[in-house]
Design a protein around this motif. Structure first.
Motif, mmCIF file in Angstrom:
data_model
loop_
_atom_site.group_PDB
_atom_site.id
_atom_site.type_symbol
_atom_site.label_atom_id
_atom_site.label_comp_id
_atom_site.label_asym_id
_atom_site.label_seq_id
_atom_site.Cartn_x
_atom_site.Cartn_y
_atom_site.Cartn_z
ATOM 1 N N LEU A 299 -27.930 -38.479 -13.467
ATOM 2 C CA LEU A 299 -26.725 -38.816 -14.219
ATOM 3 C C LEU A 299 -25.657 -39.418 -13.315
ATOM 4 O O LEU A 299 -24.939 -40.346 -13.702
ATOM 5 N N GLY A 300 -25.542 -38.908 -12.102
ATOM 6 C CA GLY A 300 -24.538 -39.431 -11.180
ATOM 7 C C GLY A 300 -24.832 -40.835 -10.711
ATOM 8 O O GLY A 300 -23.918 -41.563 -10.297
ATOM 9 N N ALA A 301 -26.104 -41.248 -10.776
ATOM 10 C CA ALA A 301 -26.473 -42.589 -10.310
ATOM 11 C C ALA A 301 -26.306 -43.650 -11.390
ATOM 12 O O ALA A 301 -26.422 -44.837 -11.106
ATOM 13 N N LEU A 302 -26.047 -43.234 -12.634
ATOM 14 C CA LEU A 302 -25.955 -44.172 -13.740
ATOM 15 C C LEU A 302 -24.523 -44.300 -14.232
ATOM 16 O O LEU A 302 -23.727 -43.357 -14.153
ATOM 17 N N GLY A 303 -24.214 -45.489 -14.766
ATOM 18 C CA GLY A 303 -22.926 -45.708 -15.392
ATOM 19 C C GLY A 303 -22.907 -45.173 -16.817
ATOM 20 O O GLY A 303 -23.932 -44.735 -17.348
ATOM 21 N N PRO A 304 -21.734 -45.213 -17.466
ATOM 22 C CA PRO A 304 -21.616 -44.662 -18.825
ATOM 23 C C PRO A 304 -22.607 -45.287 -19.821
ATOM 24 O O PRO A 304 -23.268 -44.564 -20.582
ATOM 25 N N GLN A 305 -22.705 -46.613 -19.839
ATOM 26 C CA GLN A 305 -23.625 -47.246 -20.788
ATOM 27 C C GLN A 305 -25.079 -46.944 -20.434
ATOM 28 O O GLN A 305 -25.923 -46.751 -21.318
ATOM 29 N N GLU A 306 -25.372 -46.892 -19.148
ATOM 30 C CA GLU A 306 -26.740 -46.581 -18.722
ATOM 31 C C GLU A 306 -27.109 -45.150 -19.098
ATOM 32 O O GLU A 306 -28.261 -44.868 -19.436
ATOM 33 N N ARG A 307 -26.139 -44.251 -19.067
ATOM 34 C CA ARG A 307 -26.408 -42.878 -19.512
ATOM 35 C C ARG A 307 -26.717 -42.849 -21.009
ATOM 36 O O ARG A 307 -27.594 -42.102 -21.452
ATOM 37 N N ARG A 308 -26.011 -43.661 -21.780
ATOM 38 C CA ARG A 308 -26.288 -43.740 -23.216
ATOM 39 C C ARG A 308 -27.725 -44.204 -23.457
ATOM 40 O O ARG A 308 -28.422 -43.668 -24.321
#
Length: 303
Positions: free
Chosen positions: A154-163
């Motif tokens: 989760l820390g390696a991804l941006g907000p949209q990538e987490r979605r």
């Protein structure tokens, strides 16, 4: 019976050979379903055919009866298959039982391990974040299903990538992808000639989840970017039993697919695959009828 009993074996190889092409050309959701259904039916037919071949070893009892004199002559004994075929079939059945036991144990062991990681959290919690430095994400089937993600990913991804990531894992749960992959895994364990179907189905359910995630965020390019970022973060690593190991080639194909238009359903091709799965059943059924007729003739001719 001499030919029909071998039909499932030949058609297993054919289904295994065509499955990668079907996976490339047909929409992933439809392709995963029809390949899994055809593989399960074909595997059942193959096991039944092996059972028929092995059962001919029990033909010594009718043979002894038919060897009794009848009018001063010995009656000929019908022999469906030679012992040189029946004995390997019996050995293959034992090997199939062992392979199925190992496959079931591996799948159950993996699911128990994942559920233990989720056991300490409330039952209505869908997302569980594990404090682990290893970037990983899993869809944990069950009632209810859970999404287990490590903090490192989760820390390696941006907000949209987490979605995109959460939509991808949620699609696995919604469409019961674990059940699809498990069915294909057990079919391949029961029928090793289906060696090409299981990896194709496992790849297709990932593609299926990719497509659902892209639809959820409304941006195929963003979904492809999130997939590439997650792959670079996690690196190639084997997944749990019933999932697809993440490899560079698999990720490259998935990213390329998201950067292009979704594949068409091609329902005629899917129907042809299902028909291919039905043919082994017809062959096994015809072989069963032949064996029953031979046995009935043997019983009627006993003096």
């Amino acid at each position: 019976m001499r030919i029909d009993v071998y039909t499932p074996l030949v058609l297993s190889l054919l289904l295994s050979a065509v499955s990668p092409a079907v996976g490339r050309r047909v929409a992933p959701a439809l392709a995963a379903r029809v390949l899994t259904a055809a593989a399960v039916v074909t595997a059942c037919a193959t096991v039944w055919s092996l059972s028929l071949l092995a059962l001919t070893l029990a033909g010594d009892a009718p043979a002894a009866l038919l060897a009794a004199p009848a009018g001063g002559r010995r009656l000929p004994v019908p022999v469906p298959v030679p012992a040189a075929v029946a004995v390997p079939a019996a050995v293959a059945l034992a090997a199939v039982a062992h392979r199925l036991w190992r496959a079931v144990r591996a799948v159950r062991g993996t699911r128990r391990a994942l559920r233990r990681l989720c056991a300490a959290h409330p039952g209505d919690t869908e997302l569980i974040v594990a404090a682990s430095p290893v970037p990983r994400a899993f869809a944990v089937p069950g009632s209810p299903g859970r999404i287990l993600v490590t903090a490192a990913l989760l820390g390696a991804l941006g907000p949209q990538e987490r979605r995109v990531l959460l939509a991808h894992e949620r699609a696995h749960l919604t469409h019961r992808h674990a059940l699809v992959v498990t069915a294909a895994t057990l079919a391949a364990a029961a029928d090793p000639l289906l060696f090409g179907v299981r990896p194709t189905v496992a790849f297709l359910v990932e593609r299926w989840a990719d497509e659902r995630a892209a639809a959820a965020v409304g941006d195929r390019t963003a979904a492809a970017r999130a997939l590439a970022r997650a792959a670079l973060t996690t690196g190639p690593a084997p997944g749990p039993a019933g999932t697809l190991p993440l490899t560079d080639r698999a990720v490259t194909r998935r990213v390329a697919a998201l950067r292009s238009a979704p594949p068409p359903p091609l329902r005629p091709v899917a129907a042809a695959v299902l028909a291919l799965g039905v043919l082994p059943v017809l062959g096994a059924a015809d072989a069963t009828g032949d064996l029953l007729r031979l046995l009935s003739v043997a019983v009627l001719r006993v003096p």
